[in-house]
Design a protein around this motif. Structure first.
Motif, PDB file in Angstrom:
ATOM      1  N   GLU A   5       0.830  -0.941  -0.232  1.00 20.34           N
ATOM      2  CA  GLU A   5       0.153  -0.266   0.064  1.00 20.34           C
ATOM      3  C   GLU A   5       0.921   1.185  -0.650  1.00 20.34           C
ATOM      4  O   GLU A   5       0.545   2.056  -0.854  1.00 20.34           O
ATOM      5  CB  GLU A   5      -0.790   0.186   0.872  1.00 20.34           C
ATOM      6  CG  GLU A   5      -2.119   1.254   1.483  1.00 20.34           C
ATOM      7  CD  GLU A   5      -3.003   1.244   0.465  1.00 20.34           C
ATOM      8  OE1 GLU A   5      -3.201  -0.011  -0.312  1.00 20.34           O
ATOM      9  OE2 GLU A   5      -3.582   2.228  -0.030  1.00 20.34           O
ATOM     10  N   THR A  26       0.776   4.293  -3.245  1.00 25.13           N
ATOM     11  CA  THR A  26       1.008   5.601  -2.679  1.00 25.13           C
ATOM     12  C   THR A  26       1.599   6.639  -2.870  1.00 25.13           C
ATOM     13  O   THR A  26       1.350   7.838  -3.971  1.00 25.13           O
ATOM     14  CB  THR A  26       0.577   5.652  -0.973  1.00 25.13           C
ATOM     15  OG1 THR A  26      -0.644   4.422  -0.115  1.00 25.13           O
ATOM     16  CG2 THR A  26      -0.270   7.229  -0.312  1.00 25.13           C
ATOM     17  N   ALA A  27       2.345   6.375  -2.895  1.00 25.89           N
ATOM     18  CA  ALA A  27       4.097   7.046  -3.003  1.00 25.89           C
ATOM     19  C   ALA A  27       4.390   6.914  -4.618  1.00 25.89           C
ATOM     20  O   ALA A  27       4.546   8.601  -5.192  1.00 25.89           O
ATOM     21  CB  ALA A  27       5.064   6.017  -2.957  1.00 25.89           C
ATOM     22  N   MET A  69       0.886   8.966  -6.281  1.00 25.74           N
ATOM     23  CA  MET A  69       1.185  10.472  -5.927  1.00 25.74           C
ATOM     24  C   MET A  69       2.472  11.013  -6.535  1.00 25.74           C
ATOM     25  O   MET A  69       1.989  12.300  -7.217  1.00 25.74           O
ATOM     26  CB  MET A  69       1.191  10.772  -4.252  1.00 25.74           C
ATOM     27  CG  MET A  69       1.679  12.371  -3.811  1.00 25.74           C
ATOM     28  SD  MET A  69       0.856  12.181  -2.130  1.00 25.74           S
ATOM     29  CE  MET A  69       1.120  13.761  -1.683  1.00 25.74           C
ATOM     30  N   GLY A  70       3.215  10.666  -7.021  1.00 22.66           N
ATOM     31  CA  GLY A  70       4.415  10.648  -7.696  1.00 22.66           C
ATOM     32  C   GLY A  70       4.684  10.958  -9.123  1.00 22.66           C
ATOM     33  O   GLY A  70       4.748  12.018  -9.384  1.00 22.66           O
ATOM     34  N   VAL A  76      -0.648  17.820  -0.785  1.00 25.66           N
ATOM     35  CA  VAL A  76      -1.077  16.835   0.307  1.00 25.66           C
ATOM     36  C   VAL A  76      -3.002  17.038   0.658  1.00 25.66           C
ATOM     37  O   VAL A  76      -3.506  15.821   1.036  1.00 25.66           O
ATOM     38  CB  VAL A  76      -0.641  18.123   1.983  1.00 25.66           C
ATOM     39  CG1 VAL A  76      -1.621  16.379   3.447  1.00 25.66           C
ATOM     40  CG2 VAL A  76       0.865  16.890   2.056  1.00 25.66           C
ATOM     41  N   ARG A  77      -3.200  18.190   0.355  1.00 23.83           N
ATOM     42  CA  ARG A  77      -4.844  17.964   1.144  1.00 23.83           C
ATOM     43  C   ARG A  77      -5.481  17.407  -0.572  1.00 23.83           C
ATOM     44  O   ARG A  77      -6.319  16.400   0.260  1.00 23.83           O
ATOM     45  CB  ARG A  77      -5.703  19.258   1.124  1.00 23.83           C
ATOM     46  CG  ARG A  77      -5.002  20.567   2.403  1.00 23.83           C
ATOM     47  CD  ARG A  77      -5.630  21.898   2.653  1.00 23.83           C
ATOM     48  NE  ARG A  77      -4.889  22.033   3.763  1.00 23.83           N
ATOM     49  CZ  ARG A  77      -5.513  23.215   4.007  1.00 23.83           C
ATOM     50  NH1 ARG A  77      -7.185  23.026   3.936  1.00 23.83           N
ATOM     51  NH2 ARG A  77      -4.859  23.328   5.045  1.00 23.83           N
ATOM     52  N   PHE A 119      -4.864  15.016  -1.842  1.00 20.92           N
ATOM     53  CA  PHE A 119      -4.758  13.564  -1.892  1.00 20.92           C
ATOM     54  C   PHE A 119      -5.692  12.653  -1.367  1.00 20.92           C
ATOM     55  O   PHE A 119      -6.636  11.567  -1.986  1.00 20.92           O
ATOM     56  CB  PHE A 119      -3.263  12.932  -2.076  1.00 20.92           C
ATOM     57  CG  PHE A 119      -2.916  11.781  -2.344  1.00 20.92           C
ATOM     58  CD1 PHE A 119      -2.649  11.036  -1.096  1.00 20.92           C
ATOM     59  CD2 PHE A 119      -2.930  11.224  -3.364  1.00 20.92           C
ATOM     60  CE1 PHE A 119      -2.692   9.600  -1.880  1.00 20.92           C
ATOM     61  CE2 PHE A 119      -2.502   9.757  -4.066  1.00 20.92           C
ATOM     62  CZ  PHE A 119      -2.679   8.373  -2.935  1.00 20.92           C
ATOM     63  N   GLY A 120      -5.603  12.986   0.162  1.00 20.32           N
ATOM     64  CA  GLY A 120      -6.860  12.984   0.435  1.00 20.32           C
ATOM     65  C   GLY A 120      -7.798  12.492   0.058  1.00 20.32           C
ATOM     66  O   GLY A 120      -8.810  12.027   0.205  1.00 20.32           O
ATOM     67  N   ARG A 121      -8.487  13.737  -0.783  1.00 21.38           N
ATOM     68  CA  ARG A 121      -9.468  13.931  -1.570  1.00 21.38           C
ATOM     69  C   ARG A 121      -9.383  13.238  -3.131  1.00 21.38           C
ATOM     70  O   ARG A 121     -11.013  12.715  -3.387  1.00 21.38           O
ATOM     71  CB  ARG A 121      -9.945  14.572  -1.650  1.00 21.38           C
ATOM     72  CG  ARG A 121     -10.532  15.605  -0.324  1.00 21.38           C
ATOM     73  CD  ARG A 121     -10.888  16.784  -0.290  1.00 21.38           C
ATOM     74  NE  ARG A 121     -10.517  17.554   0.940  1.00 21.38           N
ATOM     75  CZ  ARG A 121      -9.719  19.000   0.165  1.00 21.38           C
ATOM     76  NH1 ARG A 121      -9.651  19.313  -1.088  1.00 21.38           N
ATOM     77  NH2 ARG A 121      -9.680  19.724   1.570  1.00 21.38           N
ATOM     78  N   ARG A 126      -9.183  10.065  -4.340  1.00 22.11           N
ATOM     79  CA  ARG A 126     -10.512   8.997  -4.851  1.00 22.11           C
ATOM     80  C   ARG A 126     -11.602   9.277  -4.437  1.00 22.11           C
ATOM     81  O   ARG A 126     -12.333   8.720  -5.066  1.00 22.11           O
ATOM     82  CB  ARG A 126     -10.332   8.164  -3.588  1.00 22.11           C
ATOM     83  CG  ARG A 126      -8.970   7.671  -3.295  1.00 22.11           C
ATOM     84  CD  ARG A 126      -8.849   6.530  -2.187  1.00 22.11           C
ATOM     85  NE  ARG A 126      -7.401   5.231  -2.862  1.00 22.11           N
ATOM     86  CZ  ARG A 126      -6.503   4.581  -1.763  1.00 22.11           C
ATOM     87  NH1 ARG A 126      -7.746   4.419  -0.521  1.00 22.11           N
ATOM     88  NH2 ARG A 126      -5.890   3.936  -1.744  1.00 22.11           N
ATOM     89  N   ASP A 127     -12.081  10.599  -3.883  1.00 21.89           N
ATOM     90  CA  ASP A 127     -13.618  11.240  -3.945  1.00 21.89           C
ATOM     91  C   ASP A 127     -14.065  11.599  -4.947  1.00 21.89           C
ATOM     92  O   ASP A 127     -15.596  12.154  -5.680  1.00 21.89           O
ATOM     93  CB  ASP A 127     -13.770  11.709  -2.625  1.00 21.89           C
ATOM     94  CG  ASP A 127     -13.252  11.095  -1.580  1.00 21.89           C
ATOM     95  OD1 ASP A 127     -13.419  11.395  -0.032  1.00 21.89           O
ATOM     96  OD2 ASP A 127     -13.781   9.835  -1.466  1.00 21.89           O
ATOM     97  N   ILE A 141       8.612  14.982  -5.970  1.00 19.18           N
ATOM     98  CA  ILE A 141       8.077  14.694  -4.590  1.00 19.18           C
ATOM     99  C   ILE A 141       8.573  14.392  -3.653  1.00 19.18           C
ATOM    100  O   ILE A 141       9.003  13.489  -3.412  1.00 19.18           O
ATOM    101  CB  ILE A 141       6.086  13.930  -5.340  1.00 19.18           C
ATOM    102  CG1 ILE A 141       5.554  14.107  -3.892  1.00 19.18           C
ATOM    103  CG2 ILE A 141       7.007  12.547  -4.859  1.00 19.18           C
ATOM    104  CD1 ILE A 141       3.851  13.800  -3.429  1.00 19.18           C
ATOM    105  N   ARG A 197      -1.965  11.781   7.308  1.00 16.90           N
ATOM    106  CA  ARG A 197      -3.542  12.840   7.037  1.00 16.90           C
ATOM    107  C   ARG A 197      -4.610  11.933   6.634  1.00 16.90           C
ATOM    108  O   ARG A 197      -5.472  11.783   7.711  1.00 16.90           O
ATOM    109  CB  ARG A 197      -3.275  13.621   5.727  1.00 16.90           C
ATOM    110  CG  ARG A 197      -4.914  14.809   5.379  1.00 16.90           C
ATOM    111  CD  ARG A 197      -4.771  15.529   4.337  1.00 16.90           C
ATOM    112  NE  ARG A 197      -5.815  16.104   4.029  1.00 16.90           N
ATOM    113  CZ  ARG A 197      -5.839  17.454   4.282  1.00 16.90           C
ATOM    114  NH1 ARG A 197      -5.144  17.604   5.506  1.00 16.90           N
ATOM    115  NH2 ARG A 197      -7.378  17.746   4.581  1.00 16.90           N
TER     116      ARG A 197
END
Lengths: 170, 429
Positions: free
Chosen positions: A8, A12-13, A16-17, A50-51, A53-55, A57-58, B22, B33
């Motif tokens: 996981e 994730t990295a 996001m990367g 940062v903000r 990435f948390g969203r 998936r939505d 990154i 987070r």
């Protein structure tokens, strides 16, 4: 606490990367135009990612990542300047006490004048003239009516013209 | 000018260079987070008193911050604790302690240990207890799957000394699992309205065959529970038919279970237990319970009003859906400026209103707090707020008496939605 589930973490990295490589440099350029500060621009881009990435998936449409990132960045910039309003008011007062220049305005002086605009005026101008957004798209990003966008751009340009002493009024 | 401006913007933008790789710290921050938690029960606000959700943003901006619970004292109608689970059990415990038995109840860490054994079902020798600011964290590293989570799965317990207990004993007001993030499904005003409670969320740790258990307990009607399998991506959706219409005393719990049905972590509280991110030095009572977007908007309005900056105030007004008068005006700022010319200190009223305590009313934060309640429900604190507003000239003593006489507050009031949108600033019926 950071989980250590290996697969996981790598996934994730990786995701996001990829997004960062694809979008962060452009976002940093936008942030720099909005703030005039390279270090701040970089910090805001990092915070936006940062903000976001948390969203992510939505997001209903992952292809709209860039538009979501732009909006997040503008909102973060707005929050930053809201907190610095006192400092900005001081700079405005200092600017008003300066003697009018008589020599021609150099392009970099236009940049200095741009930085002295109200953040919302500057954001409207950058979104319209650099990001090439329509008035409606700009209104969506700034969360205001189209009429307000017109007003922000008009007043911002008027202030730019007023402070330039070259006389090249268009 | 426009071509020159465009050229300038493009040239300046090119001066900004950012490495497309990154940074590790950004990845780490993004991961942290996703491990944040939200107190479940506090998000259910329909028809209850002052239910407040922990602001996930506040938690994320200060990752070391422990959510602080502000418990209400027990009253004849309201029992705020989750452990002991009932008023009768609390009274029994107090009697035992007064006789010199069960001394563990006289220490917060002792009560946390008892909670871990009796509520979470852990073996006494496996419980690890650690103080964390005002709270206590319990972990069970002996659970087979918990060891895979760096630092061990933690559940933060918020404890208080039971008011009036002699000798003093501790009770648990809320439990917050580090790895569970959840929110009720649907608008706050409709949660539980159809007799069911649904929660969706995400767990940051995925044990094998993980399930989430949602339980809703009413003292008279009993307990209902539902299980839901956690999806491979860590998300879940769980729904239960509530044993009774949710009220202030309803106990809502979400537990993360492993394949053997053992509780790994738990989030639990009474519906109306206020929870706020604490540790903000200098934050007043008026601001501590506010979600970050609401606090941010409030701060911006206060700053604009204090600076006399109408443009900054205008920046806070949304494009639509803002109420400021009942008289058909079209521009809020122009209206307020007109009022000031006529002698009403609009900016002063804004400063006074946003300096007192708010109340949460169906998903909206309303200032002053008395405006969100019936006068018959006003507490001593509400009366003090009204006195302060009289002193500030926001309302007159006669108006204050009229509110009681007519049965509702219709003076100056303001409201901000949970997402920070300013929705109204108005006076009158």
């Amino acid at each position: 606490m950071i989980w250590t589930e290996g697969r996981e973490a790598v996934a994730t990295a990786g995701r996001m990367g990829e997004l960062y490589a694809a979008h962060a440099p452009d976002a940093a350029r936008l942030a720099y135009l909005l703030t005039g500060d390279r270090t701040l621009a970089e910090d805001l881009v990092h915070e936006a990612f940062v903000r976001m990435f948390g969203r992510f998936r939505d997001l209903r449409d992952p292809g709209a990542f860039r538009a979501y990132l732009r909006t997040t960045l503008v909102n973060l910039t707005r929050s930053h300047f809201r907190r610095r309003r006192v400092e900005r008011a001081y700079l405005e007062r200092e600017r008003n006490r300066m003697e009018p220049r008589v020599e021609s305005a150099e392009p970099d002086e236009m940049w200095e004048i741009l930085q002295r605009l109200r953040p919302r005026q500057r954001a409207a101008i950058v979104l319209r003239y650099y990001e090439d957004l329509s008035e409606a798209q700009t209104a969506d990003v700034l969360r205001c009516p189209v009429g307000t966008v017109k007003s922000l751009v008009s007043r911002g340009l008027a202030q730019l013209r007023a402070e330039m002493t070259r006389g090249e009024v268009t | 000018m426009n071509p020159d401006l465009r050229t300038l913007l493009e040239r300046k933008a090119d001066e900004m260079r950012l490495d497309p790789s990154i940074p590790d710290r950004v990845v780490r921050k993004a991961r942290r987070r996703r491990v944040s938690t939200v107190l479940v029960a506090g998000a259910v606000a329909a028809g209850v008193v002052a239910g407040v959700v922990v602001s996930a943003r506040l938690l994320l901006e200060e990752t070391a911050m422990v959510p602080r619970v502000r418990p209400a004292n027990p009253t004849a109608q309201f029992y705020p604790f989750i452990y002991p689970a009932t008023r009768e059990e609390l009274e029994t415990t107090q009697e035992q302690v007064s006789r010199g038995s069960v001394p563990m109840w006289t220490e917060a860490e002792g009560v946390a240990h008892l909670f871990a054994v009796n509520v979470l079902g852990w073996a006494p020798e496996d419980v690890a207890v650690e103080a964390a600011g005002d709270a206590v964290v319990v972990r069970n590293p002996a659970l087979p799957q918990a060891a895979r989570f760096e630092g061990g799965l933690g559940t933060t317990l918020h404890l208080v000394r039971v008011p009036g207990s002699d000798p003093p004993i501790y009770a648990v007001v809320a439990a917050v699992a580090e790895v569970i993030e959840a929110e009720p499904v649907g608008p706050d005003a409709e949660v539980g309205a159809d007799g069911t409670l649904s929660f969706r969320g995400r767990v940051a740790f995925l044990p094998e065959e993980a399930t989430v258990a949602l339980s809703v307990e009413d003292a008279q009607a009993g307990r209902a529970q539902a299980l839901s399998t956690v999806r491979p991506d860590g998300t879940f959706l769980v729904q239960v038919e509530a044993p009774a219409e949710p009220g202030p005393n309803t106990l809502v719990s979400i537990a993360l279970l492993d394949g053997a049905g053992r509780i790994l972590a738990l989030t639990s509280s009474r519906i109306s237990t206020p929870v706020a991110a604490g540790g903000q030095a200098g934050a007043s009572e008026a601001t501590q319970a506010l979600p970050a977007p609401v606090a941010e908007t409030r701060e911006a309005i206060l700053a604009a009003a204090a600076a006399g900056d109408w443009d900054a105030l205008r920046d806070q007004i949304p494009g639509d859906g803002f109420t400021y008068s009942f008289g058909g005006q079209t521009d809020p700022v122009a209206y307020w400026q007109q009022l000031e010319e006529e002698g009403t200190d609009v900016r002063g009223i804004l400063r006074a209103l946003f300096s007192v305590t708010a109340v949460r009313d169906r998903g909206m934060w309303v200032w002053p707090a008395p405006a969100g309640k019936q006068p018959s429900e006003w507490t001593e604190e509400d009366e003090a707020i009204l006195g302060e507003l009289v002193a500030e000239g926001v309302l007159t003593p006669q108006e204050r008496r009229d509110y009681l006489r007519f049965g509702f507050y219709y003076g100056w009031r303001a409201g901000i939605e949970r997402d920070g949108t300013w929705r109204f600033f108005v006076a009158g019926d």
